[in-house]
Design a protein around this motif. Structure first.
Motif, PDB file in Angstrom:
ATOM      1  N   ASN A  36       2.716   2.802   3.585  1.00  0.00           N
ATOM      2  CA  ASN A  36       4.018   2.340   3.096  1.00  0.00           C
ATOM      3  C   ASN A  36       4.621   1.229   3.942  1.00  0.00           C
ATOM      4  OD1 ASN A  36       3.928   4.237   0.979  1.00  0.00           O
ATOM      5  ND2 ASN A  36       4.793   5.828   2.291  1.00  0.00           N
ATOM      6  N   GLU A  50       9.954   1.313  -3.433  1.00  0.00           N
ATOM      7  CA  GLU A  50       8.808   2.089  -3.917  1.00  0.00           C
ATOM      8  C   GLU A  50       7.608   1.214  -4.232  1.00  0.00           C
ATOM      9  OE1 GLU A  50       8.749   5.322  -3.985  1.00  0.00           O
ATOM     10  OE2 GLU A  50      10.857   5.606  -3.439  1.00  0.00           O
ATOM     11  N   ARG A  51       7.851  -0.015  -4.692  1.00  0.00           N
ATOM     12  CA  ARG A  51       6.759  -0.842  -5.209  1.00  0.00           C
ATOM     13  C   ARG A  51       6.370  -1.983  -4.285  1.00  0.00           C
ATOM     14  NH1 ARG A  51       4.259   2.309  -8.363  1.00  0.00           N
ATOM     15  NH2 ARG A  51       2.943   0.471  -8.638  1.00  0.00           N
ATOM     16  N   HIS A  76      -4.501  -2.149  -8.045  1.00  0.00           N
ATOM     17  CA  HIS A  76      -4.794  -1.097  -9.023  1.00  0.00           C
ATOM     18  C   HIS A  76      -4.541  -1.567 -10.451  1.00  0.00           C
ATOM     19  CE1 HIS A  76      -0.631  -0.117 -10.150  1.00  0.00           C
ATOM     20  NE2 HIS A  76      -0.297  -0.173  -8.866  1.00  0.00           N
ATOM     21  N   ASN A  84      -0.472   3.586  -9.087  1.00  0.00           N
ATOM     22  CA  ASN A  84       0.109   3.727  -7.760  1.00  0.00           C
ATOM     23  C   ASN A  84      -1.006   3.652  -6.727  1.00  0.00           C
ATOM     24  OD1 ASN A  84       1.184   5.226  -5.295  1.00  0.00           O
ATOM     25  ND2 ASN A  84       2.998   5.234  -6.604  1.00  0.00           N
ATOM     26  N   LYS A  85      -0.727   2.996  -5.628  1.00  0.00           N
ATOM     27  CA  LYS A  85      -1.719   2.835  -4.562  1.00  0.00           C
ATOM     28  C   LYS A  85      -2.231   4.170  -4.036  1.00  0.00           C
ATOM     29  CE  LYS A  85       1.845   2.466  -0.976  1.00  0.00           C
ATOM     30  NZ  LYS A  85       1.685   3.836  -0.465  1.00  0.00           N
ATOM     31  N   ASN A 106       0.974  -1.550  -3.885  1.00  0.00           N
ATOM     32  CA  ASN A 106       1.792  -1.341  -5.074  1.00  0.00           C
ATOM     33  C   ASN A 106       2.385  -2.673  -5.501  1.00  0.00           C
ATOM     34  OD1 ASN A 106       1.431   1.390  -5.482  1.00  0.00           O
ATOM     35  ND2 ASN A 106       3.384   2.003  -4.564  1.00  0.00           N
ATOM     36  N   TYR A 107       2.788  -2.748  -6.745  1.00  0.00           N
ATOM     37  CA  TYR A 107       3.542  -3.893  -7.255  1.00  0.00           C
ATOM     38  C   TYR A 107       4.453  -3.368  -8.357  1.00  0.00           C
ATOM     39  CZ  TYR A 107      -0.345  -3.705 -10.642  1.00  0.00           C
ATOM     40  OH  TYR A 107      -1.284  -3.280 -11.552  1.00  0.00           O
TER      41      TYR A 107
END
Length: 294
Positions: A36, A50-51, A76, A84-85, A106-107
């Motif tokens: 993270n 989160e992303r 992903h 999600n990663k 993540n994106y």
């Protein structure tokens, strides 16, 4: 099923990966995971806690070269609307175990944003990687991109769209090569114009209704001499739209004298093309390790 389904629902992946993760402790021992890590400043107006984060998987052993290990940034899939990663920790672990620093990102997802914003997120993650990966044992001069399904289309954009990178902190394209695993979205312009399959309208959620955007977000129209090399893996039983667009992409690369390594794996469907990456010695890792110089 003939419909262009870019990736199975995340629930399907979760159920399959749950079994695989049962042995992750054993896999994890040769690697270190940093979780993270924000790749966008928290002060940015569009920051998403989160992303806009990524995980780095590093080999525990010191790199045999002073410059560090080669780096693979993995993107992903999920039809641009899910994923999600954390589902793909097995890819990070496997790469690190084999002498590669892996960055799994993540994106932001549709419908909150559209594909242009997602591509920008991926470019920002790439910029973070180039700037910071040395502290994790990676060589910033040997950064490769990889993606499955929708992530493959985004990875192809990072390899071909210098303007996208320049807008996001990378005046020069640092990508040394792209590994595309059953990639989707290489030619969404043609796909959304044709609308051949039932349910195709769902892809206007991430791509919108403007054909100019469809074309701008299709890496096939950015092929030109001097782009990085490509490594393709296609499932022999994948969706016709994926095999068709990948084949046209390959032909355009051939036309500029940059024919890619292009492997079709008989009998493989779309989801097994990414799930097979749980096994260290599968055909994709064999080609990837040579490709990145691990």
């Amino acid at each position: 099923m003939r419909r262009f389904l870019l990736v199975a629902p995340v629930a399907v992946l979760l159920s399959a990966v749950a079994v695989l993760l049962a042995t992750e402790y054993v896999v994890a021992r040769p690697s270190h995971r940093t979780k993270n890590v924000p790749y966008v400043a928290s002060t940015a107006p569009d920051f998403d806690k989160e992303r806009h984060v990524l995980d780095v998987y590093s080999p525990k052993k010191a790199a045999p070269q002073a410059a560090g290990y080669p780096v693979v940034l993995f993107i992903h899939g999920g039809s641009w609307t899910s994923g999600n990663k954390n589902i793909y920790s097995f890819i990070g672990r496997r790469l690190a175990k084999q002498g590669v620093v892996a960055v799994v990102i993540n994106y932001r997802l549709a419908p909150a944003v559209h594909v242009p914003e997602q591509a920008a997120d991926c470019a920002r993650a790439l910029a973070w990687t180039v700037q910071h990966i040395a502290r994790y044992g990676g060589d910033p001069q040997r950064v490769f991109v990889m993606g499955h399904s929708a992530g493959g289309g985004l990875a192809a954009l990072l390899a071909t769209d210098d303007a996208l990178l320049a807008r996001n902190g990378l005046p020069q394209n640092p990508v040394r090569g792209a590994i595309l695993d059953d990639p989707a979205g290489l030619d969404m312009y043609s796909y959304l114009k044709e609308m051949r399959y039932e349910g195709d309208a769902q892809y206007k959620v991430p791509f919108g209704h403007d054909p100019a955007v469809w074309k701008e977000m299709s890496a096939i129209y950015k092929i030109r001499p001097g782009i990085p090399p490509f490594l393709f893996y296609l499932g022999g039983e994948t969706y016709p739209s994926i095999s068709g667009s990948a084949g046209r992409f390959r032909d355009r690369l051939k036309a500029i004298g940059q024919a890619p390594t292009y492997t079709i794996i008989p009998g493989r469907h779309h989801i097994p093309m990414v799930l097979q990456l749980y096994w260290q010695h599968n055909i994709i890792y064999q080609g990837l390790l040579k490709f990145v110089g691990a």
